[in-house]
Scaffold this active site. Structure first.
Site, short mmCIF file in Angstrom:
data_model
loop_
_atom_site.label_atom_id
_atom_site.label_comp_id
_atom_site.label_asym_id
_atom_site.label_seq_id
_atom_site.Cartn_x
_atom_site.Cartn_y
_atom_site.Cartn_z
N GLY A 180 0.81 -1.21 0.00
CA GLY A 180 0.00 0.00 0.00
C GLY A 180 0.84 1.25 0.00
O GLY A 180 2.06 1.22 -0.16
N LYS A 181 0.16 2.38 0.21
CA LYS A 181 0.82 3.68 0.18
C LYS A 181 1.76 3.86 1.35
O LYS A 181 2.83 4.48 1.21
CB LYS A 181 -0.25 4.78 0.18
N GLU A 182 1.41 3.33 2.52
CA GLU A 182 2.20 3.60 3.72
C GLU A 182 2.83 2.36 4.33
O GLU A 182 3.48 2.45 5.37
CB GLU A 182 1.33 4.31 4.76
N LYS B 241 5.81 -6.48 8.28
CA LYS B 241 5.29 -5.20 7.80
C LYS B 241 6.41 -4.17 7.79
O LYS B 241 7.02 -3.89 8.83
CB LYS B 241 4.15 -4.73 8.70
N LYS C 208 0.02 -13.31 11.34
CA LYS C 208 -0.71 -13.08 10.09
C LYS C 208 -2.19 -12.85 10.37
O LYS C 208 -2.75 -13.39 11.32
CB LYS C 208 -0.57 -14.29 9.16
N GLY D 181 -7.96 -13.64 7.98
CA GLY D 181 -8.89 -13.66 6.87
C GLY D 181 -8.82 -12.36 6.10
O GLY D 181 -7.95 -11.51 6.33
N ASP E 19 -7.83 5.59 13.03
CA ASP E 19 -7.84 5.42 11.56
C ASP E 19 -8.73 4.24 11.19
O ASP E 19 -8.46 3.51 10.23
CB ASP E 19 -6.42 5.19 11.05
N ASP F 152 -3.36 -2.23 11.86
CA ASP F 152 -2.86 -0.90 11.45
C ASP F 152 -3.09 0.13 12.55
O ASP F 152 -4.01 0.95 12.49
CB ASP F 152 -3.53 -0.43 10.15
#
Length: 303
Positions: A103-105, A120, A186, A189, A225, A242
């Site tokens: 992704g972006k971040e 990550k 992980k 789902g 967020d 996140d």
């Protein structure tokens, strides 16, 4: 990309990592590290620096500039290599697998260990770190802010939140952390955004998500967020992930952020499942969470 870095890790020598660590140290003080400072930062001779710079540049781990002065900077691949080496030395991971999400971040990959984990890499600020640094609390007080610093602080903040929340809150179990990278459990789902709930599941799943928000609040955190993209769903329930933007409940904007989170979650269910989702005021949901009164969305819709 991490796949490329993983492919060259076996080619790298101890001296290469000395060079990468030296550039990393220099970037604490300036965006570009002057060539003449590298021998001291990396504990290498001038000749060794030249050799190691060439090897690392050929592999995309450092980049060079020559305007005004000769300077060097880690690429994200170089920063990735340093984190991967640390995890390997700690025996946290033994290999990098397929991407789980890019992704972006952040970039997330499956990694090999005594059981499958997720790795990550935070990427906050890589494309526009000056703007990100103005928007995030964890960079607001730092005068020299690089993408490296921004990404590392985001990872530190998320890992600390996961350690505080797990297992009282359904979040990924934190395993290890280094620089801008986190090893964690992980996800069980798909994202909620990619799931198709049956009519009889909608209210129950919405309640599960809001109860995790409530549990996080009881543990001292607001996610800040929340969305359908930060919740994973499986037969066992939901997992909220996140957390780098999370704030503690005594933060001056905690109530505002909690209300926004509640609005995002309720609003998503109202849009995707309008017939099944009870009519409820998102602010009432946030107030119930803050006051410790939340039990079910149906109770609030009847109030």
């Amino acid at each position: 990309m991490v796949e490329n870095v993983a492919g060259v890790m076996a080619e790298l020598e101890a001296g290469d990592f000395y060079l990468l660590s030296g550039v990393e140290q220099g970037m604490r003080f300036s965006e570009w590290v002057k060539r003449e400072k590298l021998p001291d930062y990396a504990d290498l001779t001038d000749e060794e620096v030249d050799y190691r710079v060439q090897r690392c540049a050929e592999r995309g781990l450092v980049q060079r500039k020559t305007i005004q002065y000769e300077g060097y900077q880690l690429t994200f691949e170089g920063y990735d290599a340093l984190a991967l080496r640390t995890f390997a030395e700690r025996e946290t991971i033994s290999g990098v697998g397929a991407p789980l999400g890019v992704g972006k971040e952040s970039d997330v990959y499956e990694v090999e260990s005594y059981r499958p984990f997720a790795l990550k890499f935070h990427r906050e600020g890589f494309t526009n770190f000056r703007q990100v640094s103005k928007e995030r609390d964890y960079t607001a007080d730092n005068h020299h802010v690089s993408w490296q610093y921004t990404a590392r602080k985001a990872a530190e903040r998320e890992y600390a939140a996961l350690e505080d929340l797990y297992p009282q809150v359904s979040v990924p179990q934190p395993v290890d952390h280094n620089r801008h990278a986190i090893v964690m459990e992980k996800l069980p789902g798909p994202e909620l955004a990619n799931a198709k709930l049956r009519s009889e599941q909608v209210v129950g799943v919405l309640d599960l998500v809001l109860r995790e928000m409530d549990a996080a609040y009881r543990a001292g955190y607001v996610h800040a967020d929340m969305s359908e993209h930060n919740v994973a769903i499986s037969d066992e329930g939901v997992v909220v992930f996140d957390w780098p933007q999370s704030v503690e409940t005594d933060h001056e904007n905690a109530d505002e952020l909690l209300a926004r989170d509640a609005g995002n979650v309720v609003g998503y269910f109202e849009r995707k499942y309008p017939n099944e989702t009870p009519d409820v005021d998102a602010d009432a949901v946030a107030n119930a969470v803050a006051d410790g009164r939340f039990e079910s969305i149906r109770e609030l819709s009847e109030a």
